[in-house]
Design a protein around this motif. Sequence first.
Motif, PDB file in Angstrom:
ATOM      1  N   ILE A  37       0.847  -1.206   0.000  1.00 49.21           N
ATOM      2  CA  ILE A  37       0.000   0.000   0.000  1.00 49.21           C
ATOM      3  C   ILE A  37       0.875   1.246   0.000  1.00 49.21           C
ATOM      4  O   ILE A  37       0.612   2.204  -0.740  1.00 49.21           O
ATOM      5  N   ILE A  38       1.940   1.234   0.796  1.00 51.65           N
ATOM      6  CA  ILE A  38       2.847   2.380   0.852  1.00 51.65           C
ATOM      7  C   ILE A  38       3.520   2.596  -0.505  1.00 51.65           C
ATOM      8  O   ILE A  38       3.589   3.723  -1.013  1.00 51.65           O
ATOM      9  N   ILE A  39       4.005   1.511  -1.111  1.00 56.73           N
ATOM     10  CA  ILE A  39       4.632   1.598  -2.430  1.00 56.73           C
ATOM     11  C   ILE A  39       3.628   2.083  -3.471  1.00 56.73           C
ATOM     12  O   ILE A  39       3.943   2.902  -4.333  1.00 56.73           O
ATOM     13  N   PHE A  40       2.379   1.612  -3.391  1.00 58.78           N
ATOM     14  CA  PHE A  40       1.328   2.027  -4.322  1.00 58.78           C
ATOM     15  C   PHE A  40       1.079   3.536  -4.208  1.00 58.78           C
ATOM     16  O   PHE A  40       1.002   4.245  -5.222  1.00 58.78           O
ATOM     17  N   PHE A  41       0.972   4.056  -2.998  1.00 60.41           N
ATOM     18  CA  PHE A  41       0.719   5.483  -2.818  1.00 60.41           C
ATOM     19  C   PHE A  41       1.922   6.336  -3.239  1.00 60.41           C
ATOM     20  O   PHE A  41       1.750   7.422  -3.783  1.00 60.41           O
ATOM     21  N   ILE A  42       3.124   5.845  -3.017  1.00 60.03           N
ATOM     22  CA  ILE A  42       4.317   6.564  -3.462  1.00 60.03           C
ATOM     23  C   ILE A  42       4.343   6.625  -4.993  1.00 60.03           C
ATOM     24  O   ILE A  42       4.590   7.678  -5.581  1.00 60.03           O
ATOM     25  N   ALA A  43       4.053   5.482  -5.637  1.00 52.44           N
ATOM     26  CA  ALA A  43       4.031   5.448  -7.102  1.00 52.44           C
ATOM     27  C   ALA A  43       2.912   6.339  -7.643  1.00 52.44           C
ATOM     28  O   ALA A  43       3.094   7.065  -8.625  1.00 52.44           O
ATOM     29  N   LEU A  44       1.758   6.291  -6.999  1.00 50.43           N
ATOM     30  CA  LEU A  44       0.628   7.114  -7.415  1.00 50.43           C
ATOM     31  C   LEU A  44       0.964   8.607  -7.266  1.00 50.43           C
ATOM     32  O   LEU A  44       0.671   9.407  -8.156  1.00 50.43           O
ATOM     33  N   GLY A  45       1.594   8.970  -6.196  1.00 50.09           N
ATOM     34  CA  GLY A  45       2.021  10.362  -5.995  1.00 50.09           C
ATOM     35  C   GLY A  45       3.036  10.801  -7.027  1.00 50.09           C
ATOM     36  O   GLY A  45       2.975  11.926  -7.539  1.00 50.09           O
ATOM     37  N   TRP A  46       3.966   9.922  -7.375  1.00 51.39           N
ATOM     38  CA  TRP A  46       4.963  10.240  -8.392  1.00 51.39           C
ATOM     39  C   TRP A  46       4.311  10.461  -9.745  1.00 51.39           C
ATOM     40  O   TRP A  46       4.663  11.404 -10.469  1.00 51.39           O
ATOM     41  N   VAL A  47       3.347   9.597 -10.100  1.00 51.35           N
ATOM     42  CA  VAL A  47       2.648   9.731 -11.380  1.00 51.35           C
ATOM     43  C   VAL A  47       1.871  11.048 -11.422  1.00 51.35           C
ATOM     44  O   VAL A  47       1.927  11.793 -12.409  1.00 51.35           O
ATOM     45  N   PHE A  48       1.130  11.353 -10.358  1.00 49.73           N
ATOM     46  CA  PHE A  48       0.362  12.595 -10.335  1.00 49.73           C
ATOM     47  C   PHE A  48       1.266  13.827 -10.365  1.00 49.73           C
ATOM     48  O   PHE A  48       0.957  14.815 -11.034  1.00 49.73           O
ATOM     49  N   SER A  49       2.390  13.785  -9.665  1.00 49.93           N
ATOM     50  CA  SER A  49       3.295  14.935  -9.684  1.00 49.93           C
ATOM     51  C   SER A  49       3.912  15.110 -11.074  1.00 49.93           C
ATOM     52  O   SER A  49       4.069  16.238 -11.545  1.00 49.93           O
ATOM     53  N   SER A  50       4.233  14.008 -11.745  1.00 50.77           N
ATOM     54  CA  SER A  50       4.782  14.102 -13.103  1.00 50.77           C
ATOM     55  C   SER A  50       3.747  14.681 -14.061  1.00 50.77           C
ATOM     56  O   SER A  50       4.063  15.546 -14.890  1.00 50.77           O
ATOM     57  N   LEU A  51       2.510  14.221 -13.969  1.00 50.63           N
ATOM     58  CA  LEU A  51       1.445  14.748 -14.824  1.00 50.63           C
ATOM     59  C   LEU A  51       1.191  16.224 -14.527  1.00 50.63           C
ATOM     60  O   LEU A  51       0.985  17.024 -15.437  1.00 50.63           O
ATOM     61  N   PHE A  52       1.190  16.588 -13.251  1.00 50.04           N
ATOM     62  CA  PHE A  52       0.974  17.980 -12.863  1.00 50.04           C
ATOM     63  C   PHE A  52       2.069  18.875 -13.430  1.00 50.04           C
ATOM     64  O   PHE A  52       1.780  19.949 -13.968  1.00 50.04           O
ATOM     65  N   LYS A  53       3.333  18.437 -13.338  1.00 49.80           N
ATOM     66  CA  LYS A  53       4.443  19.218 -13.888  1.00 49.80           C
ATOM     67  C   LYS A  53       4.300  19.368 -15.402  1.00 49.80           C
ATOM     68  O   LYS A  53       4.539  20.445 -15.950  1.00 49.80           O
ATOM     69  N   PHE A  54       3.911  18.291 -16.090  1.00 52.47           N
ATOM     70  CA  PHE A  54       3.742  18.341 -17.535  1.00 52.47           C
ATOM     71  C   PHE A  54       2.671  19.351 -17.927  1.00 52.47           C
ATOM     72  O   PHE A  54       2.877  20.199 -18.794  1.00 52.47           O
ATOM     73  N   PHE A  55       1.498  19.283 -17.298  1.00 55.34           N
ATOM     74  CA  PHE A  55       0.416  20.203 -17.634  1.00 55.34           C
ATOM     75  C   PHE A  55       0.742  21.631 -17.221  1.00 55.34           C
ATOM     76  O   PHE A  55       0.410  22.584 -17.937  1.00 55.34           O
ATOM     77  N   LEU A  56       1.404  21.807 -16.104  1.00 60.03           N
ATOM     78  CA  LEU A  56       1.783  23.139 -15.663  1.00 60.03           C
ATOM     79  C   LEU A  56       2.775  23.768 -16.639  1.00 60.03           C
ATOM     80  O   LEU A  56       2.640  24.934 -17.006  1.00 60.03           O
ATOM     81  N   ASN A  57       3.761  22.986 -17.084  1.00 61.87           N
ATOM     82  CA  ASN A  57       4.737  23.496 -18.051  1.00 61.87           C
ATOM     83  C   ASN A  57       4.068  23.877 -19.364  1.00 61.87           C
ATOM     84  O   ASN A  57       4.390  24.900 -19.966  1.00 61.87           O
ATOM     85  N   SER A  58       3.118  23.059 -19.831  1.00 62.77           N
ATOM     86  CA  SER A  58       2.445  23.374 -21.091  1.00 62.77           C
ATOM     87  C   SER A  58       1.603  24.639 -20.952  1.00 62.77           C
ATOM     88  O   SER A  58       1.572  25.474 -21.861  1.00 62.77           O
ATOM     89  N   LYS A  59       0.919  24.817 -19.832  1.00 59.56           N
ATOM     90  CA  LYS A  59       0.112  26.027 -19.626  1.00 59.56           C
ATOM     91  C   LYS A  59       0.998  27.258 -19.502  1.00 59.56           C
ATOM     92  O   LYS A  59       0.675  28.318 -20.038  1.00 59.56           O
ATOM     93  N   LEU A  60       2.137  27.138 -18.802  1.00 65.89           N
ATOM     94  CA  LEU A  60       3.048  28.266 -18.673  1.00 65.89           C
ATOM     95  C   LEU A  60       3.654  28.642 -20.021  1.00 65.89           C
ATOM     96  O   LEU A  60       3.850  29.821 -20.312  1.00 65.89           O
ATOM     97  N   LYS A  61       3.961  27.652 -20.857  1.00 66.43           N
ATOM     98  CA  LYS A  61       4.502  27.933 -22.186  1.00 66.43           C
ATOM     99  C   LYS A  61       3.480  28.674 -23.039  1.00 66.43           C
ATOM    100  O   LYS A  61       3.814  29.652 -23.714  1.00 66.43           O
ATOM    101  N   LYS A  62       2.216  28.237 -22.987  1.00 63.75           N
ATOM    102  CA  LYS A  62       1.161  28.929 -23.739  1.00 63.75           C
ATOM    103  C   LYS A  62       1.006  30.364 -23.244  1.00 63.75           C
ATOM    104  O   LYS A  62       0.858  31.296 -24.041  1.00 63.75           O
ATOM    105  N   PHE A  63       1.041  30.562 -21.941  1.00 63.83           N
ATOM    106  CA  PHE A  63       0.918  31.895 -21.367  1.00 63.83           C
ATOM    107  C   PHE A  63       2.083  32.780 -21.788  1.00 63.83           C
ATOM    108  O   PHE A  63       1.896  33.950 -22.157  1.00 63.83           O
ATOM    109  N   ALA A  64       3.298  32.234 -21.766  1.00 64.79           N
ATOM    110  CA  ALA A  64       4.479  32.999 -22.170  1.00 64.79           C
ATOM    111  C   ALA A  64       4.394  33.381 -23.648  1.00 64.79           C
ATOM    112  O   ALA A  64       4.754  34.494 -24.032  1.00 64.79           O
ATOM    113  N   ASP A  65       3.910  32.472 -24.491  1.00 64.58           N
ATOM    114  CA  ASP A  65       3.743  32.778 -25.909  1.00 64.58           C
ATOM    115  C   ASP A  65       2.720  33.886 -26.115  1.00 64.58           C
ATOM    116  O   ASP A  65       2.900  34.765 -26.962  1.00 64.58           O
TER     117      ASP A  65
END
Length: 84
Positions: free
Chosen positions: A5-33
């Motif tokens: 369960i601990i490993i599952f939540f750590i992996a789930l947190g890593w996946v969500f943080s990676s997705l959040f960074k990806f979407f945040l970077n894309s939105k910031l790039k659009k805003f900068a453009d």
Amino acid sequence: MILKIIIFFIALGWVFSSLFKFFLNSKLKKFADQVKEAQREETRKRNKPKDGNVNVDFIPKNGKNGSSSTISGGDYIDYEEVKD
């Protein structure tokens, strides 16, 4: 069981943080453009000459004798006057 369960939540947190960074970077790039495009448009509006006005962007420095040292006199164009 608890380790899985601990490993599952750590992996789930890593996946969500990676997705959040990806979407945040894309939105910031659009805003900068958008900001860059707005700045370009503002510069174009500011630099656009008004009708009937002459805009001089460069005035050469005068050399000896008061004449310009960067302008050599221009080209001579031969022409014939045509009478009607």
